[in-house]
Scaffold this motif. Structure first.
Motif, PDB file in Angstrom:
ATOM      1  N   LEU A  11     -51.861  -4.831  17.660  1.00 33.88           N
ATOM      2  CA  LEU A  11     -51.824  -4.509  19.085  1.00 33.88           C
ATOM      3  C   LEU A  11     -52.369  -3.106  19.321  1.00 33.88           C
ATOM      4  O   LEU A  11     -51.856  -2.133  18.774  1.00 33.88           O
ATOM      5  CB  LEU A  11     -50.391  -4.618  19.625  1.00 33.88           C
ATOM      6  CG  LEU A  11     -50.217  -4.312  21.107  1.00 33.88           C
ATOM      7  CD1 LEU A  11     -51.062  -5.255  21.978  1.00 33.88           C
ATOM      8  CD2 LEU A  11     -48.751  -4.406  21.485  1.00 33.88           C
ATOM      9  N   LYS A  12     -53.419  -3.024  20.131  1.00 31.44           N
ATOM     10  CA  LYS A  12     -54.056  -1.750  20.457  1.00 31.44           C
ATOM     11  C   LYS A  12     -54.022  -1.542  21.960  1.00 31.44           C
ATOM     12  O   LYS A  12     -53.638  -2.441  22.719  1.00 31.44           O
ATOM     13  CB  LYS A  12     -55.502  -1.746  19.953  1.00 31.44           C
ATOM     14  CG  LYS A  12     -55.603  -1.879  18.436  1.00 31.44           C
ATOM     15  CD  LYS A  12     -57.035  -1.941  17.978  1.00 31.44           C
ATOM     16  CE  LYS A  12     -57.078  -2.144  16.464  1.00 31.44           C
ATOM     17  NZ  LYS A  12     -58.427  -2.380  15.992  1.00 31.44           N
ATOM     18  N   GLY A  13     -54.446  -0.358  22.379  1.00 31.96           N
ATOM     19  CA  GLY A  13     -54.378   0.016  23.785  1.00 31.96           C
ATOM     20  C   GLY A  13     -55.156  -0.875  24.731  1.00 31.96           C
ATOM     21  O   GLY A  13     -54.732  -1.087  25.870  1.00 31.96           O
ATOM     22  N   ASN A  14     -56.281  -1.420  24.268  1.00 31.66           N
ATOM     23  CA  ASN A  14     -57.076  -2.272  25.156  1.00 31.66           C
ATOM     24  C   ASN A  14     -56.288  -3.501  25.601  1.00 31.66           C
ATOM     25  O   ASN A  14     -56.421  -3.948  26.737  1.00 31.66           O
ATOM     26  CB  ASN A  14     -58.408  -2.655  24.516  1.00 31.66           C
ATOM     27  CG  ASN A  14     -58.245  -3.334  23.172  1.00 31.66           C
ATOM     28  OD1 ASN A  14     -57.187  -3.287  22.541  1.00 31.66           O
ATOM     29  ND2 ASN A  14     -59.307  -3.948  22.711  1.00 31.66           N
ATOM     30  N   VAL A  15     -55.448  -4.035  24.730  1.00 31.78           N
ATOM     31  CA  VAL A  15     -54.597  -5.174  25.092  1.00 31.78           C
ATOM     32  C   VAL A  15     -53.338  -4.669  25.796  1.00 31.78           C
ATOM     33  O   VAL A  15     -52.899  -5.250  26.792  1.00 31.78           O
ATOM     34  CB  VAL A  15     -54.241  -6.022  23.846  1.00 31.78           C
ATOM     35  CG1 VAL A  15     -53.255  -7.122  24.194  1.00 31.78           C
ATOM     36  CG2 VAL A  15     -55.506  -6.603  23.222  1.00 31.78           C
ATOM     37  N   TRP A  16     -52.753  -3.597  25.276  1.00 31.41           N
ATOM     38  CA  TRP A  16     -51.527  -3.027  25.862  1.00 31.41           C
ATOM     39  C   TRP A  16     -51.698  -2.787  27.356  1.00 31.41           C
ATOM     40  O   TRP A  16     -50.819  -3.126  28.151  1.00 31.41           O
ATOM     41  CB  TRP A  16     -51.169  -1.724  25.149  1.00 31.41           C
ATOM     42  CG  TRP A  16     -49.966  -1.028  25.704  1.00 31.41           C
ATOM     43  CD1 TRP A  16     -49.936  -0.083  26.684  1.00 31.41           C
ATOM     44  CD2 TRP A  16     -48.597  -1.225  25.308  1.00 31.41           C
ATOM     45  NE1 TRP A  16     -48.646   0.333  26.917  1.00 31.41           N
ATOM     46  CE2 TRP A  16     -47.812  -0.352  26.092  1.00 31.41           C
ATOM     47  CE3 TRP A  16     -47.979  -2.035  24.367  1.00 31.41           C
ATOM     48  CZ2 TRP A  16     -46.427  -0.287  25.960  1.00 31.41           C
ATOM     49  CZ3 TRP A  16     -46.601  -1.957  24.242  1.00 31.41           C
ATOM     50  CH2 TRP A  16     -45.843  -1.099  25.022  1.00 31.41           C
ATOM     51  N   GLN A  17     -52.815  -2.199  27.744  1.00 31.73           N
ATOM     52  CA  GLN A  17     -53.028  -1.847  29.149  1.00 31.73           C
ATOM     53  C   GLN A  17     -53.138  -3.078  30.052  1.00 31.73           C
ATOM     54  O   GLN A  17     -52.943  -2.972  31.250  1.00 31.73           O
ATOM     55  CB  GLN A  17     -54.269  -0.967  29.306  1.00 31.73           C
ATOM     56  CG  GLN A  17     -54.125   0.416  28.686  1.00 31.73           C
ATOM     57  CD  GLN A  17     -53.051   1.264  29.339  1.00 31.73           C
ATOM     58  OE1 GLN A  17     -51.858   1.012  29.197  1.00 31.73           O
ATOM     59  NE2 GLN A  17     -53.481   2.280  30.068  1.00 31.73           N
ATOM     60  N   LYS A  18     -53.418  -4.243  29.478  1.00 28.62           N
ATOM     61  CA  LYS A  18     -53.540  -5.471  30.270  1.00 28.62           C
ATOM     62  C   LYS A  18     -52.236  -6.278  30.295  1.00 28.62           C
ATOM     63  O   LYS A  18     -52.119  -7.221  31.061  1.00 28.62           O
ATOM     64  CB  LYS A  18     -54.664  -6.349  29.701  1.00 28.62           C
ATOM     65  CG  LYS A  18     -56.035  -5.711  29.812  1.00 28.62           C
ATOM     66  CD  LYS A  18     -57.077  -6.558  29.117  1.00 28.62           C
ATOM     67  CE  LYS A  18     -58.414  -5.835  29.092  1.00 28.62           C
ATOM     68  NZ  LYS A  18     -59.398  -6.549  28.263  1.00 28.62           N
ATOM     69  N   MET A  19     -51.281  -5.904  29.446  1.00 29.53           N
ATOM     70  CA  MET A  19     -50.025  -6.644  29.342  1.00 29.53           C
ATOM     71  C   MET A  19     -49.120  -6.354  30.534  1.00 29.53           C
ATOM     72  O   MET A  19     -49.182  -5.284  31.128  1.00 29.53           O
ATOM     73  CB  MET A  19     -49.292  -6.262  28.039  1.00 29.53           C
ATOM     74  CG  MET A  19     -50.005  -6.719  26.786  1.00 29.53           C
ATOM     75  SD  MET A  19     -49.363  -5.992  25.247  1.00 29.53           S
ATOM     76  CE  MET A  19     -47.644  -6.473  25.261  1.00 29.53           C
ATOM     77  N   THR A  20     -48.256  -7.322  30.847  1.00 30.70           N
ATOM     78  CA  THR A  20     -47.245  -7.095  31.880  1.00 30.70           C
ATOM     79  C   THR A  20     -46.178  -6.171  31.319  1.00 30.70           C
ATOM     80  O   THR A  20     -46.035  -6.023  30.096  1.00 30.70           O
ATOM     81  CB  THR A  20     -46.578  -8.415  32.304  1.00 30.70           C
ATOM     82  OG1 THR A  20     -45.844  -8.936  31.188  1.00 30.70           O
ATOM     83  CG2 THR A  20     -47.604  -9.438  32.790  1.00 30.70           C
ATOM     84  N   HIS A  21     -45.415  -5.578  32.207  1.00 29.28           N
ATOM     85  CA  HIS A  21     -44.325  -4.698  31.772  1.00 29.28           C
ATOM     86  C   HIS A  21     -43.348  -5.463  30.876  1.00 29.28           C
ATOM     87  O   HIS A  21     -42.905  -4.950  29.847  1.00 29.28           O
ATOM     88  CB  HIS A  21     -43.590  -4.108  32.982  1.00 29.28           C
ATOM     89  CG  HIS A  21     -42.465  -3.203  32.597  1.00 29.28           C
ATOM     90  ND1 HIS A  21     -42.665  -1.926  32.129  1.00 29.28           N
ATOM     91  CD2 HIS A  21     -41.120  -3.402  32.572  1.00 29.28           C
ATOM     92  CE1 HIS A  21     -41.503  -1.376  31.841  1.00 29.28           C
ATOM     93  NE2 HIS A  21     -40.548  -2.253  32.113  1.00 29.28           N
ATOM     94  N   ASP A  22     -43.023  -6.692  31.256  1.00 32.93           N
ATOM     95  CA  ASP A  22     -42.094  -7.501  30.451  1.00 32.93           C
ATOM     96  C   ASP A  22     -42.648  -7.772  29.051  1.00 32.93           C
ATOM     97  O   ASP A  22     -41.897  -7.754  28.071  1.00 32.93           O
ATOM     98  CB  ASP A  22     -41.786  -8.827  31.149  1.00 32.93           C
ATOM     99  CG  ASP A  22     -40.890  -8.651  32.367  1.00 32.93           C
ATOM    100  OD1 ASP A  22     -40.273  -7.575  32.513  1.00 32.93           O
ATOM    101  OD2 ASP A  22     -40.808  -9.603  33.174  1.00 32.93           O
ATOM    102  N   SER A  23     -43.942  -7.996  28.940  1.00 36.01           N
ATOM    103  CA  SER A  23     -44.548  -8.212  27.624  1.00 36.01           C
ATOM    104  C   SER A  23     -44.493  -6.949  26.782  1.00 36.01           C
ATOM    105  O   SER A  23     -44.259  -7.008  25.570  1.00 36.01           O
ATOM    106  CB  SER A  23     -45.999  -8.668  27.771  1.00 36.01           C
ATOM    107  OG  SER A  23     -46.060  -9.916  28.411  1.00 36.01           O
ATOM    108  N   LYS A  24     -44.698  -5.811  27.414  1.00 39.42           N
ATOM    109  CA  LYS A  24     -44.614  -4.537  26.693  1.00 39.42           C
ATOM    110  C   LYS A  24     -43.189  -4.300  26.194  1.00 39.42           C
ATOM    111  O   LYS A  24     -42.982  -3.897  25.044  1.00 39.42           O
ATOM    112  CB  LYS A  24     -45.060  -3.380  27.592  1.00 39.42           C
ATOM    113  CG  LYS A  24     -46.538  -3.412  27.939  1.00 39.42           C
ATOM    114  CD  LYS A  24     -46.878  -2.339  28.955  1.00 39.42           C
ATOM    115  CE  LYS A  24     -48.338  -2.405  29.366  1.00 39.42           C
ATOM    116  NZ  LYS A  24     -48.679  -1.393  30.372  1.00 39.42           N
ATOM    117  N   VAL A  25     -42.205  -4.569  27.047  1.00 45.09           N
ATOM    118  CA  VAL A  25     -40.803  -4.423  26.643  1.00 45.09           C
ATOM    119  C   VAL A  25     -40.503  -5.378  25.489  1.00 45.09           C
ATOM    120  O   VAL A  25     -39.834  -4.997  24.522  1.00 45.09           O
ATOM    121  CB  VAL A  25     -39.853  -4.668  27.839  1.00 45.09           C
ATOM    122  CG1 VAL A  25     -38.407  -4.808  27.372  1.00 45.09           C
ATOM    123  CG2 VAL A  25     -39.978  -3.549  28.863  1.00 45.09           C
ATOM    124  N   ALA A  26     -41.029  -6.590  25.557  1.00 47.53           N
ATOM    125  CA  ALA A  26     -40.798  -7.562  24.482  1.00 47.53           C
ATOM    126  C   ALA A  26     -41.374  -7.064  23.159  1.00 47.53           C
ATOM    127  O   ALA A  26     -40.748  -7.221  22.104  1.00 47.53           O
ATOM    128  CB  ALA A  26     -41.403  -8.920  24.847  1.00 47.53           C
TER     129      ALA A  26
END
Length: 159
Positions: free
Chosen positions: A59-74
């Motif tokens: 997981l890198k920033g290019n995907v992180w920035q497109k993720m929902t907040h809930d996905s990031k928390v997960a």
């Protein structure tokens, strides 16, 4: 049967954490450009090997920035569970204790709420768009863990 499953999980966690620890730059020695290029090639080979063996990318920033907040928390929750399992096992089985990545995460991120972790990683990528390819675990290490620990992994000095 349950004991075998726990051992399999522990082995997988140890493998992943060992790999993650290898990907962090904890050595203070200066390298020549050729040594740096060779080290980068080795890291890329390790990352590709991990991606191939897990069947998923790092997981890198290019995907992180497109993720929902809930996905990031997960993701952070999962990261925390891996650390928690390993920490628990080291407490339960003292022979597993070692100065590895896990105790450093526990030391460096103690009492940090998940939402704060998510916000800090997101802010990092917002403030450093040129580092969008940097893995999220490296961002966690560089911004949240390393600044809050006394020594590096295996007692190595911090830069």
């Amino acid at each position: 049967m349950k004991k075998q499953n726990v051992l399999r999980i522990c082995f997988t966690v140890l493998f992943l954490l060992g790999f993650m620890a290898c990907s962090f730059n904890v050595q203070a020695a200066e390298k020549t450009p050729a040594q740096k290029a060779e080290k980068k090639a080795d890291r890329e080979g390790l990352k590709q090997g991990l991606e191939d063996s897990l069947g998923m990318p790092i997981l890198k920033g290019n995907v992180w920035q497109k993720m929902t907040h809930d996905s990031k928390v997960a993701f952070i929750w999962g990261f925390g569970h891996v650390v928690s399992i390993e920490h628990y096992l080291m407490e339960k089985f003292p022979e597993l204790k070692r100065d590895s990545f896990v105790p450093k995460v526990v030391e460096g991120m103690a009492n940090t709420p998940m939402n704060e972790v998510v916000d800090r990683v997101t802010r990092y990528y917002d403030m450093h768009p040129d580092q969008i390819e940097k893995p999220v675990t490296n961002v966690l290490w560089d911004t949240m863990i390393r600044p809050n620990i006394k020594t590096g992994i295996a007692g190595r000095p911090l830069k």
